[in-house]
Enzyme design. Structure first.
Site, PDB file in Angstrom:
ATOM      1  N   SER A 152      11.544 -41.660  72.647  1.00 47.81           N
ATOM      2  CA  SER A 152      10.523 -40.644  73.254  1.00 47.81           C
ATOM      3  C   SER A 152      10.443 -39.634  72.664  1.00 47.81           C
ATOM      4  O   SER A 152      11.272 -39.042  72.222  1.00 47.81           O
ATOM      5  CB  SER A 152      10.753 -40.784  74.921  1.00 47.81           C
ATOM      6  N   TYR A 165      17.277 -37.849  81.032  1.00 45.59           N
ATOM      7  CA  TYR A 165      16.563 -38.865  80.257  1.00 45.59           C
ATOM      8  C   TYR A 165      16.449 -38.492  78.753  1.00 45.59           C
ATOM      9  O   TYR A 165      16.378 -39.376  77.882  1.00 45.59           O
ATOM     10  CB  TYR A 165      15.180 -38.831  80.743  1.00 45.59           C
TER      11      TYR A 165
HETATM   12  P1  NAI Z   1       6.984 -48.363  83.434  1.00 44.91           P
HETATM   13  O1  NAI Z   1       7.727 -47.701  84.393  1.00 44.91           O
HETATM   14  O2  NAI Z   1       5.373 -48.117  83.833  1.00 44.91           O
HETATM   15  O3  NAI Z   1       7.302 -49.756  83.020  1.00 44.91           O
HETATM   16  C1  NAI Z   1       8.633 -50.250  82.723  1.00 44.91           C
HETATM   17  C2  NAI Z   1       8.879 -51.843  82.879  1.00 44.91           C
HETATM   18  O4  NAI Z   1      10.191 -51.971  82.497  1.00 44.91           O
HETATM   19  C3  NAI Z   1       8.875 -52.241  84.174  1.00 44.91           C
HETATM   20  O5  NAI Z   1       8.158 -53.677  84.199  1.00 44.91           O
HETATM   21  C4  NAI Z   1      10.178 -52.437  84.972  1.00 44.91           C
HETATM   22  O6  NAI Z   1      10.132 -53.362  85.851  1.00 44.91           O
HETATM   23  C5  NAI Z   1      10.872 -52.624  83.676  1.00 44.91           C
HETATM   24  N1  NAI Z   1      12.320 -52.331  83.862  1.00 44.91           N
HETATM   25  C6  NAI Z   1      12.815 -51.055  84.606  1.00 44.91           C
HETATM   26  N2  NAI Z   1      14.002 -50.983  84.281  1.00 44.91           N
HETATM   27  C7  NAI Z   1      14.458 -52.269  83.881  1.00 44.91           C
HETATM   28  C8  NAI Z   1      15.710 -52.965  83.606  1.00 44.91           C
HETATM   29  N3  NAI Z   1      16.809 -52.206  83.818  1.00 44.91           N
HETATM   30  N4  NAI Z   1      15.666 -54.112  82.965  1.00 44.91           N
HETATM   31  C9  NAI Z   1      14.358 -55.007  82.853  1.00 44.91           C
HETATM   32  N5  NAI Z   1      13.437 -54.361  82.865  1.00 44.91           N
HETATM   33  C10 NAI Z   1      13.390 -53.097  83.521  1.00 44.91           C
HETATM   34  O7  NAI Z   1       7.547 -47.523  82.019  1.00 44.91           O
HETATM   35  P2  NAI Z   1       6.518 -47.358  80.889  1.00 44.91           P
HETATM   36  O8  NAI Z   1       5.801 -45.879  80.861  1.00 44.91           O
HETATM   37  O9  NAI Z   1       5.832 -48.543  80.349  1.00 44.91           O
HETATM   38  O10 NAI Z   1       7.716 -46.969  79.694  1.00 44.91           O
HETATM   39  C11 NAI Z   1       8.174 -48.105  78.933  1.00 44.91           C
HETATM   40  C12 NAI Z   1       9.036 -47.589  77.799  1.00 44.91           C
HETATM   41  O11 NAI Z   1       8.630 -46.530  77.038  1.00 44.91           O
HETATM   42  C13 NAI Z   1      10.281 -46.828  78.486  1.00 44.91           C
HETATM   43  O12 NAI Z   1      11.594 -47.029  77.625  1.00 44.91           O
HETATM   44  C14 NAI Z   1       9.970 -45.387  78.533  1.00 44.91           C
HETATM   45  O13 NAI Z   1      11.253 -44.741  78.433  1.00 44.91           O
HETATM   46  C15 NAI Z   1       9.270 -45.303  77.128  1.00 44.91           C
HETATM   47  N6  NAI Z   1       8.553 -44.039  77.016  1.00 44.91           N
HETATM   48  C16 NAI Z   1       7.170 -43.839  78.030  1.00 44.91           C
HETATM   49  C17 NAI Z   1       6.515 -42.879  78.186  1.00 44.91           C
HETATM   50  C18 NAI Z   1       5.451 -42.443  79.082  1.00 44.91           C
HETATM   51  O14 NAI Z   1       4.886 -41.540  79.136  1.00 44.91           O
HETATM   52  N7  NAI Z   1       5.111 -43.617  79.984  1.00 44.91           N
HETATM   53  C19 NAI Z   1       6.753 -41.896  77.162  1.00 44.91           C
HETATM   54  C20 NAI Z   1       7.680 -42.013  76.230  1.00 44.91           C
HETATM   55  C21 NAI Z   1       8.451 -43.171  76.314  1.00 44.91           C
END
Ligand code: NAI
Length: 263
Positions: A152, A165
């Site tokens: 990130s 985080y």
């Molecule tokens: P989100 O919360 O919208 O979706 C995350 C997905 O991962 C969901 O389907 C959830 O059920 C699944 N998940 C969560 N914990 C899990 C686990 N222990 N095992 C398996 N699946 C799991 O998150 P988003 O925004 O799509 O983020 C995806 C990745 O991108 C993450 O690693 C996040 O840290 C990273 N990220 C996101 C940013 C943002 O602004 N949304 C910015 C920078 C990085």
């Protein structure tokens, strides 16, 4: 390449087998669907069965093959079972996207409970590490594969309220570099992406307590808007493609220039 409607007609991943952890929703879902559009066969692993099932339906509607496997990446048993299923299928794993991650509890450092540190590190660091270890075991003997970990922009710059985080994502950056060097001559390429603010449920949760903060932060973004999941996904597909053969251990900032404002 695009057709007359502006839709990509490239099929760089025809027949490739791609695992996306956390692929049920958010950026992971967008990544899975972009790979599906380019001919890949998807394995979607997620802790949320409903979201994972929905994503697989969308993959199939796009004319690609998709399978959902329920797995919490923070659970060593789930991770073992996930990769045992993949190994048993007999289909080689070509690309792995370790996207599953959580933001955890947003609070000042003095208000951070131990349980939050443990859970965020269990998912973001240990989960990524354990998946990557199993992916390497499958890919290295074949001398081929690409692994992309999700860091990130928050790992590059300070972010008040997100000390745990940001530390976890810095760990992802660091282990990506080390494992990439271990595998440099093996045919397996390892790299990471560093998204900026991306419009997903995670971002909505982050701003839930403070609508003003969302407005202020959005106004400070060079693009004047958060990134879209599908824009991030297309960056991930570039990184997974042969065009990125020299990108090894590095992170690709997919942030619309935000890191330069923050640093
Ligand atoms: P989100 O919360 O919208 O979706 C995350 C997905 O991962 C969901 O389907 C959830 O059920 C699944 N998940 C969560 N914990 C899990 C686990 N222990 N095992 C398996 N699946 C799991 O998150 P988003 O925004 O799509 O983020 C995806 C990745 O991108 C993450 O690693 C996040 O840290 C990273 N990220 C996101 C940013 C943002 O602004 N949304 C910015 C920078 C990085």
């Amino acid at each position: 390449m695009t057709d007359m409607t502006g839709t990509s007609t490239m099929r760089r991943f025809s027949g490739k087998s791609v695992l996306v952890t956390g692929g049920g929703a958010g950026i992971g879902r967008a990544v899975a669907l972009e790979f599906a559009k380019e001919g890949a066969n998807l394995i979607v692993a997620d802790v949320d069965e409903a979201a994972g099932g929905e994503c697989v339906d969308l993959i199939r509607q796009a004319g690609a093959q998709g399978e959902f496997i329920r797995a919490d990446v923070a659970s060593p048993d789930d991770v073992s079972a996930l990769f045992a299923t993949i190994a048993r299928s007999g289909t080689p794993l070509d690309i792995a996207i370790n996207n599953a991650g959580i933001e955890g509890h947003v609070a000042l450092v003095e208000d951070q409970p131990d349980a939050n540190f443990d859970r965020v590190f269990a998912v973001n660091v240990q989960g990524t590490f354990q998946c990557m270890r199993e992916e390497v075991k499958l890919m290295k003997p074949r001398g081929a594969g690409v692994i992309i970990n999700f860091a990130s922009i928050a790992a590059h710059v300070g972010f008040a309220g997100l000390s745990v985080y940001t530390a976890s994502k810095a760990a992802v950056l660091a282990m990506t570099k080390s494992v990439a060097l271990e595998l440099a001559q093996s045919g397996v390429r390892v790299a990471s992406v560093s998204p900026g603010l991306v419009q997903t449920a995670m971002l909505e949760r982050f701003f839930a307590a403070d609508a003003n903060a969302k407005q202020q932060m959005t106004a400070s973004l060079p693009l004047g808007r958060p990134c879209d999941s599908y824009e991030v996904a297309r960056g991930v597909l570039f990184l997974a493609s042969d065009d990125a053969s020299l990108v090894l251990g590095q992170t690709l900032n997919l942030d619309g220039g935000w890191a330069y404002v923050k640093s």
